[in-house]
Write an enzyme that holds these catalytic residues in place. Structure first.
Site, PDB file in Angstrom:
ATOM      1  N   THR A  50       0.830  -1.213   0.000  1.00  0.00           N
ATOM      2  CA  THR A  50       0.000   0.000   0.000  1.00  0.00           C
ATOM      3  C   THR A  50       0.857   1.253   0.000  1.00  0.00           C
ATOM      4  OG1 THR A  50      -1.793  -1.136   1.158  1.00  0.00           O
ATOM      5  CG2 THR A  50      -1.784   1.257   1.296  1.00  0.00           C
ATOM      6  N   SER A  53       1.825  -7.365  -0.339  1.00  0.00           N
ATOM      7  CA  SER A  53       2.528  -8.288   0.556  1.00  0.00           C
ATOM      8  C   SER A  53       1.823  -9.636   0.696  1.00  0.00           C
ATOM      9  CB  SER A  53       2.769  -7.653   1.927  1.00  0.00           C
ATOM     10  OG  SER A  53       1.588  -7.573   2.691  1.00  0.00           O
ATOM     11  N   THR A 109       1.396  -4.256   4.556  1.00  0.00           N
ATOM     12  CA  THR A 109       1.168  -4.511   5.987  1.00  0.00           C
ATOM     13  C   THR A 109       0.699  -5.931   6.299  1.00  0.00           C
ATOM     14  OG1 THR A 109      -1.074  -3.628   5.789  1.00  0.00           O
ATOM     15  CG2 THR A 109       0.650  -2.105   6.519  1.00  0.00           C
ATOM     16  N   ASP A 110       0.114  -6.616   5.332  1.00  0.00           N
ATOM     17  CA  ASP A 110      -0.546  -7.888   5.656  1.00  0.00           C
ATOM     18  C   ASP A 110       0.414  -8.972   6.111  1.00  0.00           C
ATOM     19  OD1 ASP A 110      -2.992  -6.765   5.164  1.00  0.00           O
ATOM     20  OD2 ASP A 110      -3.125  -7.499   3.112  1.00  0.00           O
TER      21      ASP A 110
END
Length: 325
Positions: free
Chosen positions: A14, A58, A91-92
């Site tokens: 992101t 990610s 972030t995942d």
């Protein structure tokens, strides 16, 4: 002030996304690192070089990508004039990459991983503040020797304990039970605490397949059987509480252990340890008697990364001691 040289490794996510006019949705990883660093208004004492390692969301990360990223960081650290590394990441899976790097990068210089919950072109984006503060942190001498840390929402987290706690809020990460190591307040950095233990491993092979199986009320062993039959070298079994799995998985667990697969037991609770307290079937005691390793207070995703690293490091006698602090 002495000049500091920071290398920023961009992997996508992101934080490097742009809006796709055709779908109206964000496409991850298409903004170059150069574009990002120019937008960060960095102080003059910091020089940033940007290297794009890959440009992916990610959730597309694999063990192969982890190895590529590790090797790139080691290559960057071959230069003695580099003061630190910043990795931008979606972030995942950020917490898994952070812990992997924490386990395999032995250099004392800072490795800071960051991302954003809102894209760079979205109102109220956290991309530029997270990136700017990560670069400041990577240039900060007291950040040496902390292992891999994550900077998010002005807080500094240990790669070992960080966890994504919110799907979308800018306050997206925490470390349950441990808290954060320090804060970045605009340009001022405070490190309050350091991890007591730091461990790193030298990988000798690629990372093996380690599967993660969550259990809940009434679960049976079908997914453990599936992992066993599909060549897993390790299986993480996540169970509630002290590690109290449904007894209906026991036969499948025994079969996996007999095949030479490492089976680890973790808790689904955010805090507290897997421990032998009860003697009923499915308890940590009964699972240990079946050859399962008790993985202390490890989050199941972190236990998976740790087990894969231990196997790839060629450690012959992997035991519970590797999962205690």
């Amino acid at each position: 002030m002495d000049k500091k040289k920071i290398i920023m490794l961009s992997t996508g996510g992101t934080i490097a996304s742009k809006r796709n006019p055709e779908t109206g949705l964000l496409t991850a990883g298409v903004m170059s690192g150069e574009e990002l660093s120019e937008m960060c208004d960095l102080p003059s004492y910091i020089d940033v070089d940007v290297i794009s390692v890959f440009q992916i969301p990610s959730n597309h990360m694999t063990f192969g990508h982890l190895i590529t990223l590790k090797e790139k960081i080691e290559e960057v650290f071959e230069s003695s004039d580099v003061d630190g590394v910043v990795v931008t990441h979606g972030t995942d899976t950020l917490e898994e990459t952070a812990y992997f790097l924490d386990l395999v990068i032995a250099d004392e210089r800072p490795v800071v991983i960051t991302g954003s919950q809102r894209g760079p072109q979205v109102n109220g984006t956290d991309a530029f503040v997270n990136l700017r503060q990560s670069i400041l942190l990577a240039a900060y001498p007291e950040c040496r020797g902390l292992g891999t840390v994550a900077l998010f929402n002005e807080r500094v987290f240990s790669g070992r304990y960080i966890k994504k706690k919110h799907a979308s809020n800018v306050d997206g990460f925490t470390s349950f039970g441990f808290g954060y190591l320090g804060i970045v307040d605009q340009d001022t950095i405070f490190i309050y605490q350091k991890p007591v233990k730091r461990e790193t491993y030298t990988l000798k092979t690629s990372l093996p397949t380690v599967e993660l199986v969550k259990t809940s009320l009434g679960s049976d062993g079908k997914f453990i059987d599936c992992a066993t039959d599909h060549g897993a070298k390790g299986i993480i079994v996540e169970a509630p509480g002290r590690g109290h799995a449904p007894p209906y998985i026991l036969d499948s667990v025994k079969r996996a252990v007999e095949k030479g697969i490492y089976v680890l037991l973790t808790t689904s609770a955010e805090e507290g340890e897997v421990k032998m307290v009860y003697d009923f079937p499915g308890s940590a005691w009964s699972l240990q008697n079946a050859g399962v390793l008790l993985a202390s207070d490890y989050d199941s995703k972190k236990a998976r990364i740790k087990l894969a690293v231990l196997i790839a490091a060629g450690i012959k006698d992997i035991n519970e001691g590797h999962f205690h602090h």
